[in-house]
Design an enzyme around this catalytic site. Sequence first.
Site, PDB file in Angstrom:
ATOM      1  N   ALA A 132       0.762  -1.159  -0.029  1.00 54.23           N
ATOM      2  CA  ALA A 132       0.026  -0.346  -0.036  1.00 54.23           C
ATOM      3  C   ALA A 132       1.005   1.232   0.070  1.00 54.23           C
ATOM      4  O   ALA A 132       0.384   2.230  -0.489  1.00 54.23           O
ATOM      5  CB  ALA A 132      -1.050  -0.137   1.313  1.00 54.23           C
ATOM      6  N   HIS A 137      -4.835  13.708   1.235  1.00 56.42           N
ATOM      7  CA  HIS A 137      -3.850  13.655  -0.007  1.00 56.42           C
ATOM      8  C   HIS A 137      -4.212  14.948  -0.996  1.00 56.42           C
ATOM      9  O   HIS A 137      -5.358  15.449  -0.654  1.00 56.42           O
ATOM     10  CB  HIS A 137      -4.052  12.422  -0.907  1.00 56.42           C
ATOM     11  CG  HIS A 137      -3.472  11.518  -0.107  1.00 56.42           C
ATOM     12  ND1 HIS A 137      -3.944  10.566   0.962  1.00 56.42           N
ATOM     13  CD2 HIS A 137      -2.313  10.562  -0.503  1.00 56.42           C
ATOM     14  CE1 HIS A 137      -3.177   9.503   1.344  1.00 56.42           C
ATOM     15  NE2 HIS A 137      -2.165   9.615   0.644  1.00 56.42           N
ATOM     16  N   LYS A 176      -6.077  12.813  -6.197  1.00 59.63           N
ATOM     17  CA  LYS A 176      -6.176  11.488  -5.985  1.00 59.63           C
ATOM     18  C   LYS A 176      -7.547  11.106  -6.288  1.00 59.63           C
ATOM     19  O   LYS A 176      -8.719  11.490  -5.774  1.00 59.63           O
ATOM     20  CB  LYS A 176      -5.680  11.312  -4.221  1.00 59.63           C
ATOM     21  CG  LYS A 176      -5.670   9.595  -4.220  1.00 59.63           C
ATOM     22  CD  LYS A 176      -4.847   9.604  -2.646  1.00 59.63           C
ATOM     23  CE  LYS A 176      -4.975   8.178  -2.435  1.00 59.63           C
ATOM     24  NZ  LYS A 176      -4.143   7.305  -3.436  1.00 59.63           N
TER      25      LYS A 176
END
Length: 246
Positions: free
Chosen positions: A100, A133, A137
């Site tokens: 991840a 983020h 994203k």
Amino acid sequence: MTLRIGIAGISGRMGKLLAEEVAAAGAELAGGIGRLGDAAGLFAGSDVVIDFTNAAAAEAHATLAARHGKALILGSSGLSAAQEAAVERAARQVPVVYAANFAPGVNLLFALAERMAAALPPEQYDAEIVEMHHRQKVDAPSGTAIGLGRAVARGRSKTLEEVGMESGRDGHTGPRATGPIGFAALRGGQVVGEHTLLFAAGSEHIALTHRAFDRRVYATGAVRAAHWAVRQPPGLYDMKHVLGIG
């Protein structure tokens, strides 16, 4: 013999950093493809391929890795159950590092999360994960946030699916259930990546936070994983194995 590393997604921001880190590590850039390109040729001409493209390409790239007998470093997030199953099938024939997040600090965070979850009973300590983020994203929660949730669930001797996820709370939701892990996703600006795991009890809160300030940390970790993977037998690995903490 110089290691030949191919890059899937070389035209993106991560791809350019990966190419720089391949050179810095003394390896050979065997080639790269963007959205369109000869993926089969890339795998044929490389010892290992680093794939930071997207979930939609994961199954095809895993299949090509197995077909050509080449190691695969997979950093795409948001894979479906079917796509993850394809990665697992490939790992029966070649080494696959599927993570991840390739930052060493994040993987240490995963290890700490699992140990803390084992020590802090869910009846007393609610687990909440907050991530932020950049605005571009496309998946939420992030793959790293899901990885944190899985680490907490493992610490409690369950899977994330068994524990359950709570996200997108809005309106009159009622009291928080005991046991599920909460997720909150924030998006804005050009934040590289921030993740906080919070264990909240009536008498104390414990927070673990990781902040990435430069995407290069992911590229450096992925190239490190490439050098490690080519020396391993077939199997499905993650960065804890690469770092020697798994």
